[in-house]
Design a protein around this motif. Structure first.
Motif, short mmCIF file in Angstrom:
data_model
loop_
_atom_site.label_atom_id
_atom_site.label_comp_id
_atom_site.label_asym_id
_atom_site.label_seq_id
_atom_site.Cartn_x
_atom_site.Cartn_y
_atom_site.Cartn_z
N GLU A 167 0.80 -1.21 -0.24
CA GLU A 167 0.00 -0.03 0.14
C GLU A 167 0.85 1.34 -0.04
O GLU A 167 0.66 2.08 -0.78
CB GLU A 167 -0.93 -0.13 1.27
CG GLU A 167 -2.11 -0.93 1.20
CD GLU A 167 -2.92 -1.38 2.22
OE1 GLU A 167 -2.61 -0.95 3.33
OE2 GLU A 167 -3.76 -2.04 2.28
N GLU A 168 1.97 1.08 0.72
CA GLU A 168 2.79 2.33 0.80
C GLU A 168 3.47 2.51 -0.51
O GLU A 168 3.59 3.82 -1.03
CB GLU A 168 3.83 2.14 1.97
CG GLU A 168 4.83 3.33 2.06
CD GLU A 168 5.79 2.97 3.13
OE1 GLU A 168 7.22 3.19 2.95
OE2 GLU A 168 5.43 2.66 4.36
N GLY A 198 2.36 1.69 -3.55
CA GLY A 198 1.33 2.06 -4.27
C GLY A 198 1.25 3.58 -4.43
O GLY A 198 0.84 3.86 -5.50
N LYS A 199 1.66 4.25 -3.34
CA LYS A 199 1.20 5.53 -3.37
C LYS A 199 2.37 6.40 -3.94
O LYS A 199 2.23 7.57 -4.36
CB LYS A 199 1.09 6.15 -1.70
CG LYS A 199 -0.31 5.58 -1.06
CD LYS A 199 -0.17 5.93 0.25
CE LYS A 199 -1.05 5.53 0.95
NZ LYS A 199 -1.07 5.55 2.45
N SER A 200 3.46 5.75 -4.21
CA SER A 200 4.75 6.36 -4.65
C SER A 200 4.53 6.82 -6.11
O SER A 200 4.38 5.76 -7.01
CB SER A 200 6.02 5.72 -4.53
OG SER A 200 6.95 6.07 -5.25
N PRO A 201 4.47 7.97 -6.52
CA PRO A 201 4.16 8.21 -8.03
C PRO A 201 5.36 7.95 -8.84
O PRO A 201 5.05 7.92 -10.23
CB PRO A 201 4.04 9.80 -8.03
CG PRO A 201 4.68 10.35 -6.71
CD PRO A 201 4.68 9.03 -5.62
N TYR A 212 -1.63 -3.12 -9.00
CA TYR A 212 -2.03 -2.53 -7.72
C TYR A 212 -1.85 -1.01 -8.00
O TYR A 212 -0.67 -0.67 -8.13
CB TYR A 212 -1.41 -3.08 -6.73
CG TYR A 212 -1.90 -2.46 -5.26
CD1 TYR A 212 -3.11 -2.55 -4.85
CD2 TYR A 212 -1.08 -1.46 -4.64
CE1 TYR A 212 -3.63 -1.95 -3.57
CE2 TYR A 212 -1.79 -0.76 -3.71
CZ TYR A 212 -2.53 -0.96 -3.03
OH TYR A 212 -3.04 -0.40 -2.14
N GLN A 213 -2.71 -0.14 -7.82
CA GLN A 213 -2.47 1.32 -8.07
C GLN A 213 -1.83 1.60 -9.27
O GLN A 213 -0.79 2.43 -9.13
CB GLN A 213 -1.92 1.89 -6.69
CG GLN A 213 -2.86 1.66 -5.44
CD GLN A 213 -4.03 2.54 -5.51
OE1 GLN A 213 -3.85 3.58 -5.80
NE2 GLN A 213 -4.94 1.71 -5.08
N ASN A 214 -1.97 1.01 -10.36
CA ASN A 214 -1.57 1.30 -11.74
C ASN A 214 0.08 0.99 -11.70
O ASN A 214 0.88 1.42 -12.46
CB ASN A 214 -1.37 2.92 -12.23
CG ASN A 214 -2.64 3.07 -12.80
OD1 ASN A 214 -3.37 2.18 -13.24
ND2 ASN A 214 -3.28 4.15 -12.11
N LYS A 215 0.42 -0.19 -10.56
CA LYS A 215 1.89 -0.68 -10.54
C LYS A 215 1.83 -2.00 -10.77
O LYS A 215 0.93 -2.64 -10.56
CB LYS A 215 2.73 -0.09 -9.44
CG LYS A 215 2.63 1.45 -9.10
CD LYS A 215 3.29 1.83 -7.58
CE LYS A 215 3.27 3.32 -7.62
NZ LYS A 215 2.19 4.08 -8.39
N GLU A 235 -5.66 -5.55 -8.11
CA GLU A 235 -6.86 -5.08 -8.79
C GLU A 235 -7.09 -5.81 -10.09
O GLU A 235 -8.16 -6.02 -10.28
CB GLU A 235 -6.68 -3.51 -9.11
CG GLU A 235 -6.69 -2.75 -7.82
CD GLU A 235 -5.85 -1.52 -8.03
OE1 GLU A 235 -5.29 -1.20 -9.26
OE2 GLU A 235 -5.97 -0.83 -6.82
#
Length: 167
Positions: A65-66, A68-71, A131-134, A99
């Protein structure tokens, strides 16, 4: 004859995180984590983060999750905890967060593993998805398994898969 995929755009550098899941490894003894990093660098990609975490589902999920937030991150490659022993929880923790899954990754990995180690390949729960576009990959902790997955599956397709996510 195995057909090779069409070539990807040359010169694309991706940024990846490497996460080793282990109750015992240290940065000095983490041969598989070191190997993933070296293979990424050799392929002209960047290692944006590296860490070792315990094989605890909550730690694994917090890490994903962490990250996943890294742009600036394109992919995360986990290694370790993909077997069926009681402490092997990586697959269970990651699979719940994906996802989209890439079933072909695990299928092909086990097929290639079978060619090297025989029927023991059935115990691997290697998995990949988004997950989160990664891109998220989860590999066994064995250096031989890591080399196989990186050289035969991940590195040949990494740029293409990321370009698909970005469409």
């Amino acid at each position: 004859m195995i057909q090779q995929p069409h070539p990807d755009s040359a010169g694309i550098t991706l940024t990846c995180a490497v996460v080793t899941v282990s109750d015992t490894r240290t940065p000095e003894t983490d041969k598989s984590g070191q190997l993933i990093q070296q293979l990424l660098v050799d392929a002209n990609h960047t290692v944006g983060a590296y860490t070792i975490i315990k094989d605890e589902p909550t730690e694994i999920q917090q890490q994903i999750e962490e990250l996943g937030k890294s742009p600036n991150l394109d992919a995360v490659i986990f290694n370790g905890g993909t077997g069926i022993a009681p402490r092997d929880t990586t697959y269970d923790a990651i699979e719940k967060l994906l996802e989209k899954t890439l079933p072909g990754f695990g299928e092909l990995f086990r097929f290639l593993s079978y060619q090297e180690i025989g029927s023991r390949a059935i115990a691997s729960r290697a998995v990949a998805g988004v997950y989160q576009n990664k891109l998220i990959f989860s590999l066994p902790g064995s250096s031989n398994a890591v080399r196989l997955a990186m050289e035969k599956l991940i590195l040949p397709e990494l740029t293409h898969l990321i370009s698909q996510i970005r469409k």
